[in-house]
Enzyme design. Sequence first.
Site, PDB file in Angstrom:
ATOM      1  CB  SER A 244      -3.723   0.789   6.547  1.00  0.00           C
ATOM      2  OG  SER A 244      -2.416   0.456   6.861  1.00  0.00           O
ATOM      3  CE  LYS A 245      -5.768   7.397   6.211  1.00  0.00           C
ATOM      4  NZ  LYS A 245      -6.830   8.311   6.710  1.00  0.00           N
ATOM      5  NE  ARG A 246      -1.980   0.751  12.486  1.00  0.00           N
ATOM      6  CZ  ARG A 246      -1.442  -0.278  12.625  1.00  0.00           C
ATOM      7  NH1 ARG A 246      -0.063  -0.236  12.984  1.00  0.00           N
ATOM      8  NH2 ARG A 246      -2.161  -1.456  12.173  1.00  0.00           N
ATOM      9  CE  LYS A 247      -1.394  -3.555   9.247  1.00  0.00           C
ATOM     10  NZ  LYS A 247      -2.043  -4.850   8.759  1.00  0.00           N
TER      11      LYS A 247
ATOM     12  N   GLY B 221       2.272   4.064   4.804  1.00  0.00           N
ATOM     13  CA  GLY B 221       2.865   5.299   4.635  1.00  0.00           C
ATOM     14  C   GLY B 221       2.592   6.020   3.491  1.00  0.00           C
TER      15      GLY B 221
END
Length: 495
Positions: free
Chosen positions: A247-250, A252
């Site tokens: 994921s983008k959030r986790k 980066g």
Amino acid sequence: MSDIRVRFAPSPTGYLHVGGARTALFNWLFARKTGGRFILRIEDTDLQRSSEEMVRGILEGMEWLGLDYDEGPFYQSDYAEKHRETAARLLDSGAAYRDFTPKQERDEATIKQQFAEAARQPRARNPYRDLPRDQSDRMAAEGTPFVIRLRVPEEGRTSFDDVVFGLQERSCTEIEDLVLLRSDGHPLYNLSVVVDDIEMGITHVIRGQDHISNTHKQVLIYEALGAQVPTFAHLPLILAPNKSKLSKRKHGAVVSVTTYRDSGFIPDAFVNFLALLGWSPEETDREMFTRAELIERFSLEGIHKSNAVFNFTEGDARHWTDQKALWMNHEYISKMPLADLLPMVRTQLERDGLWRERYGGDQSEWFAQTVDLLRARYRTLADFSSYGRAYFVDDLSFEFEQAAVQKNLKKDAALRDLLPGLAAKFEAVEVFDHESTDAALREFAGERGVKAGLLINAARTALTGQSVGPGIFDVIVAVGRERTVARLRHAASLV
């Protein structure tokens, strides 16, 4: 040209990430294989999270990957009125109804329904589902806020035959009467995507496995509109090394496509790597494929059911990257036609402020020979600016590895006098080439009664700051007489 039409429809709420890039690639490969059309649609209806900057990032990522689209980019927000008209048409046909539940109660009910859906429990019946139309019209005319919901059948099942995962079925009782239009007139995703796909004539929807639950809802909307349901092919997830969803959030920058561009990856190498994340050709004894070969071999049937793993580790760019991606990039750098590599290296050097016009252009003999000398050892284009910096600067602004200095310069105090002597020997060589420098060094070693290896190892560190590299006399010729002489004399001060 075939009638096949596919689309990549990213949401500009973040950069183009690895998962999105793979989805775009598989759509592109399918379109190119079948002679169909590849369409780019930006789903920008989340106004609070969408931004022009993210749109630019998506477009730049696709351009770098070479995923050219035949139509677009289209912006979903431009078609909001069409989405509202479709919701009104479903309302008029009886396929949808107005829900006048106050927002707070509706939000609470939505949360409960989400848990119920996850547990595959029968949905709660909406109290306004069977409200007579004349009463619904009167309440709307009086200004009572409402949302428009799809009237999901109370019995039966939804189903679609997924190309990758096979027959997918779900009981209608487990699916909520989904909201199509908010009380402020804002269309929701499931309505917008169906309307846009119908309007754009999309025949095949190729997207991530996490959309399967939405697909059941969208099939119901297609059927309510009397429209042809497209063929669906859902792609397996891409997982982090710990098997959690990438994921983008986790994770980066690790999952950003532009990170790989900026880290010196070859576009064709990264495309090759992405293609093998969840797909394989019938020819399984190979991993290196040109774009033309990927197009020729690609099929939806070759997509795996099992999830792919992106095996990165934390650290600097040379280490956090998936090791297979680095290996593949190295293979491209070392084996691709030199004429194709040279302008890429020049661009990298320009970006890092190391390019000098005195090189004679990216097709000059010296530049070509130097890049060819170095490329077998480098894994990214950025390595030419970092590990290869000594070849492209006139001064001493390259890093001296302390271990190399200790091992090759400080090990013998005699080098304090030997290195300037070797510099003078090279300075006097009439023709500065591989053969003459080799002969000069060995002759000098014999004159001073030392082993040639002592001078070879010391010269390598003096010229490049490193203890390993290409053949020393190739290095000497690449660095050139003037820089070689100056660096040997400077290195004497490090002894």
